[in-house]
Design an enzyme around this catalytic site. Structure first.
Site: not given
Lengths: 267, 400
Positions: A49, A60
């Site tokens: 990824e 995040d």
């Protein structure tokens, strides 16, 4: 067959689980990424990824936020990420690459142009954190027509309807977010994850990769016992952050961590 | 427009704008909120309680004040100020926080979070949280913490925890990011009170509906005072909650011009501004599609404005729609022009406006002289200037 489908088929055949590292493209510098990707493959990962740097990574935690900031400081972008992926593909035709990021860079490029560019870079899948299926039909259709999988997220609070929706909309695999929170946060609760996976598997036949809260070989092994794949991100990026003055050391530590995860998952 | 204005659609879209662009963990809480909001929107008990709070706690209705001296001085249209600065806590923000807090209470949430720029929304949130005995955490960019220290102190006095956000540009957008991260982590017990008409559906519609009392009152007050509708409405636009609150009840009144005033900072041509509607492009941020300040790669650009409350790279999606359809017009005012507006209202009418509202005042100074004396402008005086005394004194070289 898509590279992702072939990868999961091969893993099933050999009775193994996918090890899926996440790094942000261009962190800490643009020339770090492609050699790192090849080293990770050597360490035994199955899918990569690749994070697209974004100025406002809302889902995040601090570690990946700072990775984005470092990449942007070195002119990181979606275009640059695609270029890095294409460069990786020149010498690796087997390992699937999934772009993971936020919608606005894709909006800025335009869905169709993005799908074309992703096809040229031989990208296998796209996971857009802030693009749920009900808003993503147009983008998903462009990607699908070019043979690119769209990976959607599932969360601990996703209900049955939601899981059904993801089963219909997604392809390649589903990404199960193991805890309520941001990347790099807390510790996952094995029982909770196990119970939720049981529900998810009763609804979808897609492979399920589990991420958030995977920190070391031990958690990787535990998670591999539950899902079809183990995603590890913040723990790797921490190694980059701890060795900003020595990127080669960062590479070695990342390879060592991934190798230990691979070993634990396979034993 | 022959059909009555009826936006957004069921999924929160204003044409191509709005929507629900959030990570999967936030889908259930956003859906839960939408269900509660739809349910209570028409619930007589809820409406009665909200009306009572607005009257006795906020101090509504706020006056519509005819600024006669200023109107005479400018020599054109008659200027009426909608006095949202007189609300409890000093701005329009409390209209929305009172409403959302009542929703939070009915939904059984025990913890409130909010983002804030100038601190007005943070103070308004800390205020209602204190009143209801709810835990309150306010996220504020570190830059804003420094330039709005008075409001930081007010929030702390009210029992809120103020978290200085050090990521990104350390302003309002980063505070919003951090509040979203908190929400995703604490979805079970936490209600996120967004302060503007941005965020995922239902926030843009819900915040608008709570702020629309500004426009409903203004319309009635204008009819009572003058026997007719105004010719133009003027309001500053950051996220755009005070503007949409004023505009919304007038959208079907085609004779009324709707004018939103964005912050041009050092000037739109310099690139150092906060004017996405005037000089931005459509994109997706913070849960909705709207006009944004972003570069060719889709990365969000840092914004600049003398007023912390307008220092935001996006804008409510309904404004994007009103711009594209031509129903509203969006203009911009520089920092220096806003200061002219600030001093003008202070000296002419004895009212010290917030720096955000000063942008609307400055545009009014351009607009009014070009209009006839029997025409009417309603300007939203969205907040009072007390919080800006340090900023202003510093500009004048005075140590407080």
């Amino acid at each position: 067959m898509s590279r992702l489908a072939a990868t999961f088929e091969e893993l099933t055949r050999t009775g193994r689980k996918a090890l899926v590292p996440f790094i942000t493209a261009g962190d800490p510098t643009q020339d770090f990424t492609v050699p790192m990707m090849h080293d990770m493959v050597k360490a035994g990962v199955d899918i990569i990824e690749l994070g697209v740097p974004f100025s406002d990574p809302m889902a995040d935690g601090p570690v990946i936020q700072r990775a984005s900031e470092r990449a942007l400081a070195h002119k990181g972008s979606l275009r640059k990420t695609l270029a890095l992926a294409a460069e990786f593909r020149k010498t690796n035709q087997t390992t699937p690459v999934v772009l993971m990021g936020y919608l606005n860079p894709i909006e800025a490029m335009g869905y169709e142009d993005f799908a074309n560019a992703a096809q040229r870079a031989d990208i296998d899948g796209v996971l857009t954190v802030d693009l749920p299926p009900e808003e993503g039909q147009e983008c998903t259709a462009f990607l699908k027509s070019r043979g690119i999988d769209t990976i959607f997220l599932l969360a601990p609070n996703s209900n049955e309807d939601r899981i059904k929706q993801m089963d219909l909309a997604g392809s390649g695999y589903l990404y199960y977010v193991s805890l309520k929170g941001v990347t790099g946060a807390g510790h996952l609760n094995t029982d909770d994850v196990q119970n939720k996976l049981q529900q998810i598997r009763s609804i979808t036949g897609l492979p399920v990769a589990i991420g958030f809260g995977v920190k070391n070989a031990e958690t990787a092994k535990t998670v591999a016992g539950i899902g079809d794949g183990v995603v590890v991100g913040s723990a790797l990026i921490s190694k980059i952050e701890e060795n900003l003055d020595n990127p080669e050391q960062a590479k070695r530590e990342i390879v060592a961590l991934l190798s230990s995860m691979r070993q634990a998952m396979d034993s | 427009m022959t059909e009555k204005y009826n936006m957004p659609d069921q999924r929160g879209h204003f044409g191509p704008y709005g929507g629900m662009f959030v990570a999967e963990t936030l889908i259930p809480p956003v859906q839960e909120l939408n269900a509660a909001y739809q349910r209570y929107l028409t619930d007589p008990d809820f409406i009665a309680e909200l009306d009572k709070d607005l009257k006795y706690y906020v101090g509504r209705p706020s006056p519509l004040y005819h600024a006669e001296r200023w109107s005479r001085e400018l020599g054109g249209a008659q200027i009426y100020l909608k006095r949202e600065d007189l609300n409890h806590t000093g701005s329009h923000k409390i209209n929305n926080t009172v409403g959302q807090a009542l929703l939070a209470k009915r939904m059984g949430k025990t913890r409130i979070i909010a983002e804030t720029g100038a601190g007005q929304h943070g103070v308004a949130t800390a205020t209602v949280a204190a009143r209801l005995g709810l835990e309150c955490v306010v996220y504020m960019g570190a830059v804003d913490v420094a330039r709005q220290s008075l409001n930081v102190y007010r929030m702390k006095l009210l029992g809120a925890t103020v978290v200085a956000v050090e990521s990104g540009s350390k302003t309002l957008k980063d505070a919003l990011n951090e509040a979203l991260r908190d929400w995703v982590t604490n979805v079970d017990n936490t209600f996120y009170i967004i302060g503007t008409v941005a965020g995922p559906h239902p926030y843009p519609a819900m915040v608008r509906d709570f702020q629309a009392i500004i426009g409903r009152e203004s319309k009635q007050q204008c009819l009572d005072a003058t026997g007719r509708l105004p010719d133009a409405l003027v309001a500053c636009v950051g996220g755009g909650s005070n503007a949409i609150g004023l505009f919304y009840p007038f959208i079907d009144d085609e004779s009324v011009k709707l004018i939103g005033v964005e912050a041009a900072g050092d000037g739109v041509a310099t690139g150092r501004h906060s004017a996405p509607l005037c000089a931005g492009r459509p994109g997706v941020l913070h849960g909705n599609r709207t006009y944004l300040m972003a570069d060719d790669d889709g990365e969000i650009i840092e914004t600049h404005s003398i007023s912390a409350g307008l220092d935001y790279p996006g804008v409510g999606p309904e404004h994007a729609w009103l711009k594209d359809t031509g129903r509203a017009e969006y203009v911009n005012i520089t920092d220096n022009e806003a200061l002219d507006g600030f001093y003008a209202l202070t000296r002419m009418e004895g009212i010290i406006p917030a720096l955000e509202s000063s942008h609307a005042m400055a545009y009014t100074m351009k607009l009014a002289p070009a209009m006839k004396k029997d025409q009417i402008i309603i300007v939203n005086l969205s907040g009072r200037g007390d919080k800006d005394m340090q900023t202003m004194a510093k500009r004048e070289g005075i140590e407080l």
